[in-house]
Scaffold this active site. Sequence first.
Site, PDB file in Angstrom:
ATOM      1  N   LYS A 170       0.841  -1.206   0.000  1.00 26.36           N
ATOM      2  CA  LYS A 170       0.000   0.000   0.000  1.00 26.36           C
ATOM      3  C   LYS A 170       0.873   1.252   0.000  1.00 26.36           C
ATOM      4  O   LYS A 170       1.079   1.885   1.037  1.00 26.36           O
ATOM      5  CB  LYS A 170      -0.928  -0.014   1.208  1.00 26.36           C
ATOM      6  CG  LYS A 170      -1.921  -1.160   1.140  1.00 26.36           C
ATOM      7  CD  LYS A 170      -2.700  -1.283   2.430  1.00 26.36           C
ATOM      8  CE  LYS A 170      -3.613  -2.497   2.394  1.00 26.36           C
ATOM      9  NZ  LYS A 170      -4.133  -2.839   3.710  1.00 26.36           N
ATOM     10  N   GLY A 210      -1.777  -7.088   8.860  1.00 29.37           N
ATOM     11  CA  GLY A 210      -2.196  -8.431   8.454  1.00 29.37           C
ATOM     12  C   GLY A 210      -1.096  -9.256   7.798  1.00 29.37           C
ATOM     13  O   GLY A 210      -0.826 -10.395   8.195  1.00 29.37           O
TER      14      GLY A 210
END
Length: 385
Positions: free
Chosen positions: A191, A339
Amino acid sequence: VIKMTDLDLNGKRVFIRADLNVPVKDGVVTSDARIRATIPTLKLALEKGAKVMVTSHLGRPTEGEFTEADSLQPVVDYLNNALDVPVRLVRDYLDGVEVNQGEVVVLENVRINKGEKKNDAELGKKYAALCDVFVMDAFGTAHRAQASTYGVAEYAPIACAGPLLAAELDALGKALKEPQRPMLAIVGGSKVSTKLTVLDSLSKIADQLIVGGGIANTFIAAEGNNVGKSLYEADLIPEAQRLAKATNIPVPVDVRVGTEFSETAPATEKAINEVTDNESIFDIGDKTAEEFAALIKNAKTILWNGPVGVFEFPNFRKGTEVISQAIAESDAFSIAGGGDTLAAIDLFGIADKISYISTGGGAFLEFVEGKVLPAVEILEKRAKN
Ligand code: 3PG
């Protein structure tokens, strides 16, 4: 804030907002880290004699449209195995629910309820009416101001922080406010745009930054190298150039490239200026991994969010594995969150070598960025009044 550990909960109706948003495949929980982190809170509430209700969101379903895939049933099945009291799921609870001491009632996925995401006041009041004490324990969702994280805390008779939330805030606060130095931050993952902002904030508190993944590719491109088909953000090159000048961010000197994104794609190791148009950078190279490992060895505090390569694929795993081992062998106070990072920690079996593993992904990053977490802010407000 008021802490659950300090409260007398005997006979009280206690509504615990946990983050039980876990991956589920074919009705079975596939990564249980968040549930394991919540179990001590449930046990403590039971020991204190509370009438225990616990809830969470699961995924991002459409409000008002329940399907079986949105159900917390797999979590209930997991809890039934893990706890020695009965655990049952209740689907319709907004107008009241019967709860007894010595059992755990799981209230179905809050994101099914209309008004949850926009923090509808009426919904917050309905949750609040179910309980004597609201316990916010969902650190992973503390960056969301929703009816089950914020509204309920406004209206419940008592609103307090659960042990997991308190521990997360404590550990992260400790590492970020008075870190033992040198402090090293590793920011990887895919990201790019959201994490470049994090990097900017981190550059002000960390002594050393290491970048990996799509972020590193943006820095590699910012130095004028060809990154071929790699994941990177061309618009962020000026920002990467500014950051590279202002801070000490080592750019990889070698990488592993592939020509397709697949489990079996062969890897080729290359110097950073040798990447061709049809190749993608999927991992750091051996020299870079060694250089990063040496920096890790030198650190007294380590903050880790994001893998440095596509570690899910065996051929592009080595960089993240070397980094993971270096963190595992270090005596530094280490904190990891997110995560993919938790999945890497599980894969390499180093969970017990990390000082603190955060259950938060987005919440962890927002905390690191110095942002106020709304669900914590409301608890502070309530504690003051
Ligand atoms: C997470 O997985 O990061 C948290 O559970 C929050 O989920 P959300 O991004 O869907 O709000």
